[in-house]
Design an enzyme around this catalytic site. Structure first.
Site, PDB file in Angstrom:
ATOM      1  N   GLY A  13      58.534  47.247  39.620  1.00 49.91           N
ATOM      2  CA  GLY A  13      58.091  46.318  38.587  1.00 49.91           C
ATOM      3  C   GLY A  13      56.791  46.662  37.876  1.00 49.91           C
ATOM      4  O   GLY A  13      56.593  47.782  37.395  1.00 49.91           O
ATOM      5  N   ARG A  35      57.159  50.437  50.852  1.00 48.85           N
ATOM      6  CA  ARG A  35      58.322  51.324  50.857  1.00 48.85           C
ATOM      7  C   ARG A  35      57.902  52.777  50.624  1.00 48.85           C
ATOM      8  O   ARG A  35      57.745  53.234  49.496  1.00 48.85           O
ATOM      9  CB  ARG A  35      59.350  50.843  49.830  1.00 48.85           C
ATOM     10  CG  ARG A  35      60.066  49.575  50.306  1.00 48.85           C
ATOM     11  CD  ARG A  35      60.892  48.922  49.242  1.00 48.85           C
ATOM     12  NE  ARG A  35      60.110  48.208  48.257  1.00 48.85           N
ATOM     13  CZ  ARG A  35      60.633  47.492  47.254  1.00 48.85           C
ATOM     14  NH1 ARG A  35      61.935  47.416  47.111  1.00 48.85           N
ATOM     15  NH2 ARG A  35      59.843  46.868  46.394  1.00 48.85           N
ATOM     16  N   TYR A 153      53.938  28.874  45.467  1.00 42.33           N
ATOM     17  CA  TYR A 153      53.697  30.088  44.656  1.00 42.33           C
ATOM     18  C   TYR A 153      52.618  29.788  43.614  1.00 42.33           C
ATOM     19  O   TYR A 153      51.675  30.569  43.444  1.00 42.33           O
ATOM     20  CB  TYR A 153      54.987  30.571  43.983  1.00 42.33           C
ATOM     21  CG  TYR A 153      54.742  31.774  43.090  1.00 42.33           C
ATOM     22  CD1 TYR A 153      54.356  33.000  43.637  1.00 42.33           C
ATOM     23  CD2 TYR A 153      54.856  31.678  41.700  1.00 42.33           C
ATOM     24  CE1 TYR A 153      54.100  34.104  42.819  1.00 42.33           C
ATOM     25  CE2 TYR A 153      54.606  32.774  40.883  1.00 42.33           C
ATOM     26  CZ  TYR A 153      54.229  33.984  41.448  1.00 42.33           C
ATOM     27  OH  TYR A 153      53.970  35.074  40.641  1.00 42.33           O
ATOM     28  N   LYS A 157      48.807  31.463  42.942  1.00 42.01           N
ATOM     29  CA  LYS A 157      48.354  32.062  41.685  1.00 42.01           C
ATOM     30  C   LYS A 157      47.173  31.285  41.094  1.00 42.01           C
ATOM     31  O   LYS A 157      46.333  31.866  40.423  1.00 42.01           O
ATOM     32  CB  LYS A 157      49.524  32.199  40.702  1.00 42.01           C
ATOM     33  CG  LYS A 157      50.531  33.283  41.132  1.00 42.01           C
ATOM     34  CD  LYS A 157      49.878  34.676  41.155  1.00 42.01           C
ATOM     35  CE  LYS A 157      50.813  35.780  41.584  1.00 42.01           C
ATOM     36  NZ  LYS A 157      50.204  37.127  41.552  1.00 42.01           N
ATOM     37  N   PRO A 183      50.794  37.002  33.305  1.00 43.53           N
ATOM     38  CA  PRO A 183      52.039  37.034  32.518  1.00 43.53           C
ATOM     39  C   PRO A 183      52.949  35.833  32.775  1.00 43.53           C
ATOM     40  O   PRO A 183      52.906  35.214  33.829  1.00 43.53           O
ATOM     41  CB  PRO A 183      52.750  38.310  33.015  1.00 43.53           C
ATOM     42  CG  PRO A 183      51.807  38.991  33.966  1.00 43.53           C
ATOM     43  CD  PRO A 183      50.860  37.935  34.454  1.00 43.53           C
ATOM     44  N   GLU A 189      61.840  43.087  40.104  1.00 41.82           N
ATOM     45  CA  GLU A 189      62.540  42.656  41.329  1.00 41.82           C
ATOM     46  C   GLU A 189      62.049  41.278  41.791  1.00 41.82           C
ATOM     47  O   GLU A 189      62.473  40.770  42.830  1.00 41.82           O
ATOM     48  CB  GLU A 189      62.347  43.694  42.433  1.00 41.82           C
ATOM     49  CG  GLU A 189      63.047  45.008  42.122  1.00 41.82           C
ATOM     50  CD  GLU A 189      62.801  46.093  43.155  1.00 41.82           C
ATOM     51  OE1 GLU A 189      62.261  45.803  44.243  1.00 41.82           O
ATOM     52  OE2 GLU A 189      63.146  47.254  42.866  1.00 41.82           O
TER      53      GLU A 189
END
Ligand code: NDP
Ligand code: 8X3
Length: 252
Positions: A13, A35, A153, A157, A183, A189
């Site tokens: 992303g 990852r 969430y 933020k 944004p 993802e």
């Protein structure tokens, strides 16, 4: 000498798009994420395509010790970090508080608030020693407005919004810039993660309108780093044209 930029959450992303954009503009990069294989692939691709050096660090930013150790392990020349993009983050679940899963809450709080703090705490002494630097926190429209089922969430933020302001106050004496880029909907993802791997449900979020692309955000993040030393973007909200507020999207 290329500037050194550290980007958290570069495996996907917005973080990955930032890695590409900064490499195109000849920044050496420290790229992080969990990852490992994706980090290796990105490192190979960027170094092949652009005249930049890439150093990867695979760790979970929720783990304080691992985060501290990973950043302390950087070779001396890599510690001259000029720009830190605190991007790694996630939403997990979209429920009312009364139906919320505490595992989801912990993931979001540990990643979006505590992880951002652990990374910043480890990197800021390098910037302070050099008397310059730029921290860019990726906030969200969810840190400006609360929307239905966004509760935790949004709270994380809002915390990023507050921490950005707090960091700016603490770091002004050291000549370090602090910016928040917030944004609206970006197709990455993000929604697959939010819906615990349900790709169909995630796809539906972006149907009927043109969301932001990760590249749009990367372009703005990079732009914020190009202003002269005396000028700083404190806070920038970047929305898809079809999204008027956190909850109002014009779909056709
Ligand atoms: P993606 O899911 O595509 O990317 C998230 C990145 O964060 C991945 O690279 C992931 O890497 C990393 N990450 C997540 N958890 C951890 C962890 N515990 N430790 C280390 N790295 C982690 O989502 P986006 O690119 O959309 O999200 C990037 C940021 O942008 C987030 O902070 C998000 O809140 C914010 N944002 C997103 C918006 C959107 O609509 N997409 C809008 C506004 C803000 P890995 O899994 O390899 O660890
Ligand atoms: C991601 C944007 O509106 O899905 O931060 O929460 S939103």
């Amino acid at each position: 000498m290329n500037k050194i930029t550290l980007i958290t959450g570069a495996t996907s992303g917005i973080g990955k798009a930032c890695a590409l954009h900064f490499a195109q503009n000849r920044h050496d990069l420290i790229l992080t994420g969990r990852r490992t294989e994706r980090l290796q692939e990105l490192m190979t691709a960027l170094q092949k395509e652009y005249p930049v050096r890439v150093h990867t660090l695979a760790f979970d930013i929720r783990d304080r010790r691992t985060t501290e150790t990973a950043i302390a392990s950087l070779p001396a020349q890599w510690k001259n970090i000029e720009i830190l993009v605190n991007n790694a983050g996630l939403a997990s679940g979209l429920n009312t508080v009364q139906d919320g899963l505490t595992d989801d809450w912990e993931k979001m709080i540990d990643t979006n608030i505590k992880g951002l703090l652990y990374v910043s705490r480890a990197v800021l002494p390098f910037m302070i020693a050099r008397g310059k630097g730029h921290v860019i926190n990726i906030g969200s429209i969810a840190g400006k407005e609360v929307y239905p089922n966004g509760n935790v969430y949004c709270a994380t933020k809002f915390a990023v919004d507050a921490l950005t302001k707090g960091m700016r106050i603490d770091l002004v004496q050291h000549g370090i810039k602090v910016t928040q880029i917030a944004p609206g909907a970006v197709e990455t993802e993000f929604s697959v993660v939010r819906f615990h791997g349900d790709k169909q449900r995630a796809k539906g979020v972006y149907q009927g309108f043109q969301p932001l692309r990760a590249e749009d955000v990367a372009e703005v993040v990079y732009y914020a780093t190009t202003l002269p030393r005396h000028a700083n973007i404190n806070d920038l909200v970047l929305m898809p044209t079809s999204q008027a507020s956190a909850a109002i999207v014009h779909k056709v």
